[in-house]
Design an enzyme around this catalytic site. Sequence first.
Site, PDB file in Angstrom:
ATOM      1  N   GLU A 248       0.953  -1.335  -0.142  1.00  0.00           N
ATOM      2  CA  GLU A 248      -0.050   0.161   0.029  1.00  0.00           C
ATOM      3  C   GLU A 248       1.009   1.177  -0.027  1.00  0.00           C
ATOM      4  OE1 GLU A 248      -2.911  -0.080  -0.482  1.00  0.00           O
ATOM      5  OE2 GLU A 248      -4.078  -1.857   0.464  1.00  0.00           O
ATOM      6  N   CYS A 284      -2.308   9.026   2.978  1.00  0.00           N
ATOM      7  CA  CYS A 284      -2.063   8.625   1.619  1.00  0.00           C
ATOM      8  C   CYS A 284      -3.086   8.987   0.613  1.00  0.00           C
ATOM      9  CB  CYS A 284      -1.760   7.111   1.637  1.00  0.00           C
ATOM     10  SG  CYS A 284      -3.146   6.154   2.384  1.00  0.00           S
TER      11      CYS A 284
HETATM   12  P1  NAD Z   1       8.613   5.173   4.447  1.00  0.00           P
HETATM   13  O1  NAD Z   1       8.555   4.168   3.139  1.00  0.00           O
HETATM   14  O2  NAD Z   1       9.507   5.989   4.625  1.00  0.00           O
HETATM   15  O3  NAD Z   1       8.500   3.981   5.669  1.00  0.00           O
HETATM   16  C1  NAD Z   1       7.401   3.102   5.762  1.00  0.00           C
HETATM   17  C2  NAD Z   1       8.158   1.807   6.739  1.00  0.00           C
HETATM   18  O4  NAD Z   1       9.293   1.244   5.923  1.00  0.00           O
HETATM   19  C3  NAD Z   1       8.891   2.476   8.026  1.00  0.00           C
HETATM   20  O5  NAD Z   1       8.444   1.419   9.137  1.00  0.00           O
HETATM   21  C4  NAD Z   1      10.301   2.247   7.668  1.00  0.00           C
HETATM   22  O6  NAD Z   1      11.171   2.353   9.140  1.00  0.00           O
HETATM   23  C5  NAD Z   1      10.356   1.169   6.887  1.00  0.00           C
HETATM   24  N1  NAD Z   1      11.267   1.093   6.034  1.00  0.00           N
HETATM   25  C6  NAD Z   1      12.117   1.950   5.559  1.00  0.00           C
HETATM   26  N2  NAD Z   1      13.254   1.478   4.557  1.00  0.00           N
HETATM   27  C7  NAD Z   1      13.195   0.074   4.704  1.00  0.00           C
HETATM   28  C8  NAD Z   1      13.567  -0.975   3.938  1.00  0.00           C
HETATM   29  N3  NAD Z   1      14.633  -0.588   3.212  1.00  0.00           N
HETATM   30  N4  NAD Z   1      13.274  -2.200   3.912  1.00  0.00           N
HETATM   31  C9  NAD Z   1      12.048  -2.518   4.822  1.00  0.00           C
HETATM   32  N5  NAD Z   1      11.409  -1.310   5.449  1.00  0.00           N
HETATM   33  C10 NAD Z   1      11.884  -0.123   5.497  1.00  0.00           C
HETATM   34  O7  NAD Z   1       7.081   5.539   4.407  1.00  0.00           O
HETATM   35  P2  NAD Z   1       6.582   6.906   5.774  1.00  0.00           P
HETATM   36  O8  NAD Z   1       7.197   8.205   5.374  1.00  0.00           O
HETATM   37  O9  NAD Z   1       6.569   6.273   6.940  1.00  0.00           O
HETATM   38  O10 NAD Z   1       4.979   7.018   5.190  1.00  0.00           O
HETATM   39  C11 NAD Z   1       4.512   7.832   4.218  1.00  0.00           C
HETATM   40  C12 NAD Z   1       4.261   7.212   2.843  1.00  0.00           C
HETATM   41  O11 NAD Z   1       3.363   6.283   3.281  1.00  0.00           O
HETATM   42  C13 NAD Z   1       3.681   8.046   1.912  1.00  0.00           C
HETATM   43  O12 NAD Z   1       4.080   7.888   0.607  1.00  0.00           O
HETATM   44  C14 NAD Z   1       2.125   7.729   2.057  1.00  0.00           C
HETATM   45  O13 NAD Z   1       1.395   7.939   0.876  1.00  0.00           O
HETATM   46  C15 NAD Z   1       2.366   6.210   2.095  1.00  0.00           C
HETATM   47  N6  NAD Z   1       1.282   5.417   2.771  1.00  0.00           N
HETATM   48  C16 NAD Z   1       0.411   4.705   1.964  1.00  0.00           C
HETATM   49  C17 NAD Z   1      -0.770   4.041   2.343  1.00  0.00           C
HETATM   50  C18 NAD Z   1      -1.762   3.209   1.667  1.00  0.00           C
HETATM   51  O14 NAD Z   1      -2.619   2.598   2.004  1.00  0.00           O
HETATM   52  N7  NAD Z   1      -1.687   3.356   0.328  1.00  0.00           N
HETATM   53  C19 NAD Z   1      -1.316   4.716   3.608  1.00  0.00           C
HETATM   54  C20 NAD Z   1      -0.087   5.351   4.431  1.00  0.00           C
HETATM   55  C21 NAD Z   1       0.669   5.976   4.070  1.00  0.00           C
END
Ligand code: NAD
Length: 492
Positions: A248, A284
């Site tokens: 997502e 999001c």
């Molecule tokens: P992010 O991708 O920076 O982090 C998400 C998670 O991934 C965190 O727990 C982070 O620590 C982890 N992570 C970071 N690097 C990683 C790696 N290499 N391997 C595995 N895990 C890793 O996202 P964010 O800044 O926390 O959230 C914002 C983003 O999330 C926005 O783009 C938003 O649109 C998206 N989002 C999408 C939805 C949806 O349902 N489509 C919902 C909420 C947020």
Amino acid sequence: MSVEPIVIDSIINGKKHKAEKQAPRENPANPEEVVGYAPLNTKDETIQAIDAADQAFTEWRQSSFEDRISRMRRAIQKIKDNASDIAALLSREHGKALYDAKGEIAVSLMWMEFACDNVMEVLQDEVNEHDGGKTIIARDAIGVISAISPWNYPISLSTIKIAPALLAGNTMVLKPSPLAPLAVSRVAEIIAGEFPAGVLNLVHGEAEVGVELTSNPKVAKIAFTGGTETAKHIMKAAADTIKHMTLELGGNDAAVVLEDFDVNDEKAMRRIVVSNFLTAGQICMIAKRVYVHESIYDSFIEKYQEAADKWIRVGDPFAEDVTIGPVNNKKQMEFVQGLIDDSKQKGAEVIKLGKIMDEDLFKQGYFMQPTLVLGADYDDPIVEQEQFGPTVPILPFKDDEHAIHLANKSIYGLTSSVWGKQEHAVKVAKRIQAGTTMINTAAIQGLDVRFPFGGVKQSGIGREYGKEGLLAYAETHVINMPDALDLPYIPE
Ligand code: NAD
């Protein structure tokens, strides 16, 4: 008022585990205040958590639906009993207004209850007696699930994974974001406490933990919510062991306001404003670019500003009249400000919206006054990129064809919305590429946990919520008992 920082532990094989290193989580409304400390787990601790989940899977997959459901319902009740403390903690570590934090918990509970109510029907064996014999379609548990969640809705985007995964007989290792790790850990502790050791494990940390969770051969599926760029790393890390995935990801959701939208409908106008600025725009599925038919553009802007000035009250997340708190972190604030400055430099007009309720607090925290950006080009970064903050560009369009073209001109396709007469709006909606299109509402206001949610294009793969959100945690296993055991064309 500052409170004593809390300390969160990881949970490995049913036991609280003290990590050697801890990371502080600041209060975005007052960055000098530490709200709590979350562990910085190591690769080795992550492997221990995965091993625990793997060992627990052998028995847990054989548990009955009745047993799983009654455990989950007990957890639901305990979350309800603790909801006001959890909401306050969430508000303090995240920056979202208290009503918003309560709303997040309410939606999480709604989904967990839906999952309990429906899991048996959706995942029970489907027995087919047909003219060629008998075929059972079974829904097997998948195995160890790595759940990785973001900071913006940490509780709902974790429970959206935990509930169906455990109810379907899987085990899990959850890793929340370091930018809002505390309240979700309280929820995970409650749930883990109701299940056998190892069924739900909790680790915290940065990329080292994330990489292990997405590449370890014992992990069968990754359930990830976060940014599209992070998802690219995850897909690569998971490639060697062909993991299942629900992704997502980011969105740049368009709102299309047709010429038959009534700009004098104050409630509808407020819904548009809320769909742009709830949670300071850090959702999001926020409407991140608004396209308005040119014939109503000027009157729309006038009424939009009136509605925004009324609804937007920026301040202390705990103050009752506040609708928008600070942005969650400095990096995000600077990124959003960068997009606004860039559009200003290119000649766009940036209009401040709403009221600042407490000037001193505003200066102290990661606060941003919401803005409306007029006169940006269709392909400016503020229009093309996901801002994920309290700003929104509004642009005119000529006709339906033009609006559909603009809405679809994106690498993303999470949600979208169309505003106007219902029949006309549905006609336009059908041509928009998105996982969800809402009519005369948008963002969380139009979310219904009973129906699937997810993105097309680079907004994701798979669906959460609804029956699809339960099926996403099961493998289809066909058990076939054909009458004709020997095929006529195979020689003796
Ligand atoms: P992010 O991708 O920076 O982090 C998400 C998670 O991934 C965190 O727990 C982070 O620590 C982890 N992570 C970071 N690097 C990683 C790696 N290499 N391997 C595995 N895990 C890793 O996202 P964010 O800044 O926390 O959230 C914002 C983003 O999330 C926005 O783009 C938003 O649109 C998206 N989002 C999408 C939805 C949806 O349902 N489509 C919902 C909420 C947020």
